[in-house]
Scaffold this motif. Structure first.
Motif, mmCIF file in Angstrom:
data_model
loop_
_atom_site.group_PDB
_atom_site.id
_atom_site.type_symbol
_atom_site.label_atom_id
_atom_site.label_comp_id
_atom_site.label_asym_id
_atom_site.label_seq_id
_atom_site.Cartn_x
_atom_site.Cartn_y
_atom_site.Cartn_z
ATOM 1 N N THR A 159 71.655 60.439 64.012
ATOM 2 C CA THR A 159 72.576 59.674 63.173
ATOM 3 C C THR A 159 71.857 58.697 62.261
ATOM 4 N N GLN A 160 70.669 58.208 62.689
ATOM 5 C CA GLN A 160 69.964 57.228 61.864
ATOM 6 C C GLN A 160 69.639 57.765 60.477
ATOM 7 N N LYS A 163 72.538 57.288 58.247
ATOM 8 C CA LYS A 163 72.524 55.896 57.771
ATOM 9 C C LYS A 163 71.551 55.730 56.618
ATOM 10 N N TYR A 189 66.966 50.807 55.680
ATOM 11 C CA TYR A 189 67.600 50.940 56.997
ATOM 12 C C TYR A 189 68.159 49.589 57.460
ATOM 13 N N PHE A 192 71.204 48.744 55.422
ATOM 14 C CA PHE A 192 72.407 49.449 55.882
ATOM 15 C C PHE A 192 73.083 48.672 57.009
ATOM 16 N N HIS A 193 72.315 48.227 57.991
ATOM 17 C CA HIS A 193 72.903 47.529 59.150
ATOM 18 C C HIS A 193 73.507 46.189 58.737
ATOM 19 N N ALA A 196 76.729 47.247 57.036
ATOM 20 C CA ALA A 196 77.678 47.872 57.969
ATOM 21 C C ALA A 196 78.338 46.828 58.860
ATOM 22 N N ASN A 203 79.563 53.170 58.599
ATOM 23 C CA ASN A 203 79.177 53.958 59.772
ATOM 24 C C ASN A 203 79.841 55.328 59.757
ATOM 25 N N ALA A 206 77.878 57.391 57.385
ATOM 26 C CA ALA A 206 76.611 57.817 58.000
ATOM 27 C C ALA A 206 76.842 59.011 58.920
#
Length: 561
Positions: A159-160, A163, A189, A192-193, A196, A203, A206
């Protein structure tokens, strides 16, 4: 000599040779003999007190040509080999090209899964442990005659990457990724977090893009492959600095077309169960949490791909063992995977699949953590070690040729030795004053000892074919050094048996320290040619053993420092 002692005891005690070999010990002190045979385990079958058994066996042995004497001490029989006979036997045994090697692994294959960084993430100093330990095990097993497959199971699926694709499409630029590589992918990365946390729909996006990857969407796969290629280029730079290679870069993605077969096998075996929409294997009977096989959206996870990897490797290489060198935090994961393989009817899983855990890494006592920002990149710490060694060389030996090459060998060797000197399960701390010390229990100290040996041999114009008078090297420091060197073949086997490179690292330190005592006690370059040749032979054996044992750790020896 050990084989002869085993034969003598076996005959006198009427015992199987393998049993004698298992019981025979090397005493901790020279005054206790060269070998010791304990009789405790014989008490039950012979129905006698161990000291009486020892006395009976010793009496039956009597006088033997190779023994100065044998004596009973309690339940032990201590054997003292005639020194000159020991020295001759030792020189004949150790003075061969492949000393320490074996054909015990002939015709057998071992797969080692190690290093395995996550694509699009920095290769930090924590990754060094799996890489260094795995590389050493590869060299140890190769020396024992095994065919070893070095597998880098890259974390390149999951899944990463969904993302990362979302982050790149929203906030990334091709030229930035091409220029900054993994650093830019990491920035995206993290971005993204951060976003999100404010917008949960990211999410969902992603997950959508990862599903597109799983379903073969070309745009998604092209972006993903680009990320993999950029990451692998940087990782290979670090491996080159370490002097390491892999036979296979087979990441999780390699098994994506093989997971359906795993699911089918599990289903046909009646092992697959549904739980909240997901597919699992229930392991409660074995005191383990369930092994998740497929998420409720139908996508697989790393456990499914690990199961596919085991089955693929067994089918392709028919391995004797498959070793997984990862952090101890993955203990449960591998216990689950191995148990599921076993439940599929593969009894070989019990003995052939081995998780080899290791402790944490800290820098000057501070635990490394990606989240807290206390992270050191592997390449940076290796380059810093090399630079610090170069500064020492410029100060202490400014006329040394090939300073850059020597600095690389010593700097990288210092990092590797610091990691492997203690048991792998213990935590490792990088403290520069300790790691680069040329006098302590460090890699540079052992390398320096080798260089000292090499220098003596050069200055003496050593002739390896010169006649040796064993009577000239019977003093305690010389015998002690030979006894240490004599342990090498067993050391290599022990390291393989225990999956423990530290056994080799500590052996190399023992030999280096033993040589130092010999060198300080016995002048080597003396006028008397007979004495000089005999002592030079010990110097040559020491150099050879140190170089070979360090090579099993992945450490090169410079000829001068």
């Amino acid at each position: 000599m050990k084989e002869q002692i085993i034969e003598i005891i076996s005959k006198a005690a009427e015992l199987d040779k393998s049993m004698v070999a298992d019981l025979l010990e090397i005493p901790p002190k020279a005054d206790m003999g060269d070998f010791a045979f304990p009789c405790f385990q014989l008490a039950k079958t012979l129905r006698k007190a161990p000291p009486l058994i020892a006395a009976d066996i010793a009496e039956k042995i009597g006088d033997v040509d190779i023994l100065e004497k044998s004596e009973v001490k309690g339940a032990y029989i201590n054997f003292f080999i005639k020194k000159e006979m020991f020295v001759r036997s030792m020189l004949d045994t150790a003075d061969v090209k492949d000393f320490g090697s074996s054909d015990m692994g002939k015709g057998k294959t071992i797969c080692i899964d190690y290093s395995s960084p996550n694509v699009a993430k920095n290769f930090h100093v924590g990754h060094l442990r799996t890489t260094i330990i795995g590389n050493s095990l590869y060299k140890i097993y190769t020396k024992l005659g095994y065919k070893v497959e070095r597998i880098n199971h890259l974390g390149d699926w999951g899944t990463q990457f969904g993302k990362l694709i979302v982050a790149y499409k929203k906030w990334g630029r091709q030229e930035d990724v091409e220029r900054d590589g993994v650093a830019e992918l990491m920035r995206l990365y993290v971005k993204f977090h951060e976003e999100a946390d404010k917008d949960d729909s990211l999410n969902d996006e992603a997950r959508h893009w990862f599903n597109e990857m799983e379903n073969g969407n070309q745009e998604a796969l092209d972006i993903w492959q680009w990320f993999v290629d950029i990451s692998l280029k940087e990782y290979k730079g670090t491996y080159a600095l370490l002097g390491m290679e892999f036979d296979h870069y087979m990441g999780e993605s390699f098994y994506r077309d093989k997971t359906a077969d795993v699911v089918t096998r599990l289903d046909n075996a009646g092992l697959l169960k549904e739980s909240q929409g997901a597919k699992i294997v229930d392991l409660e009977e074995y005191n383990m949490a369930p092994c998740l096989i497929m998420k409720k959206d139908g996508s697989t996870i790393y456990a499914t791909r690990d199961l596919a990897a085991v089955l693929y490797r067994k089918d392709r290489w028919n391995f004797e063992k498959c070793l997984y060198v990862t952090g101890q935090e993955q203990k449960l994961h591998f216990a689950q995977v191995f148990k599921v393989i076993e439940l599929l009817g593969n009894d070989w899983a019990k003995d052939s699949l081995v998780h080899i855990p290791y402790g944490l890494v800290s820098l000057e006592g501070a635990k490394l953590s990606t989240r807290s920002g206390n992270i050191i990149y592997a390449e940076d710490i290796l380059k810093e070690a090399i630079e610090k060694v170069k500064e020492i060389i410029v100060t202490k030996n400014p006329d040394l040729e090939n300073k850059d090459e020597v600095s690389r060998k010593v700097g990288v060797g210092a990092i590797i030795f610091n990691d492997l000197y203690n048991q792998r399960i213990k935590d490792v701390s990088f403290k520069w004053d300790k790691v680069l010390n040329f006098d302590g229990e460090t890699g540079p100290y052992v390398q320096y000892t080798y260089c000292r040996c090499a220098s003596i041999l050069r200055n003496a114009s050593y002739d390896e074919n010169a006649e040796i008078d064993c009577g000239q090297i019977l003093d305690e420091p010389a015998i002690s050094l030979l006894k240490d060197i004599n342990r090498y073949p067993q050391i290599v086997r022990d390291a393989a048996e225990k999956y423990e490179p530290s056994v080799v690292a500590r052996f190399s330190m023992d030999v280096a320290q033993s040589f130092s005592r010999f060198y300080n006690a016995d002048k080597v370059l003396v006028e008397d040619e007979t004495i000089r040749n005999a002592r030079l032979k010990l110097v040559a054996l020491t150099a050879k053993t140190l170089k070979d044992s360090l090579s099993l750790l992945g450490i090169d020896c410079p000829e001068q420092m």
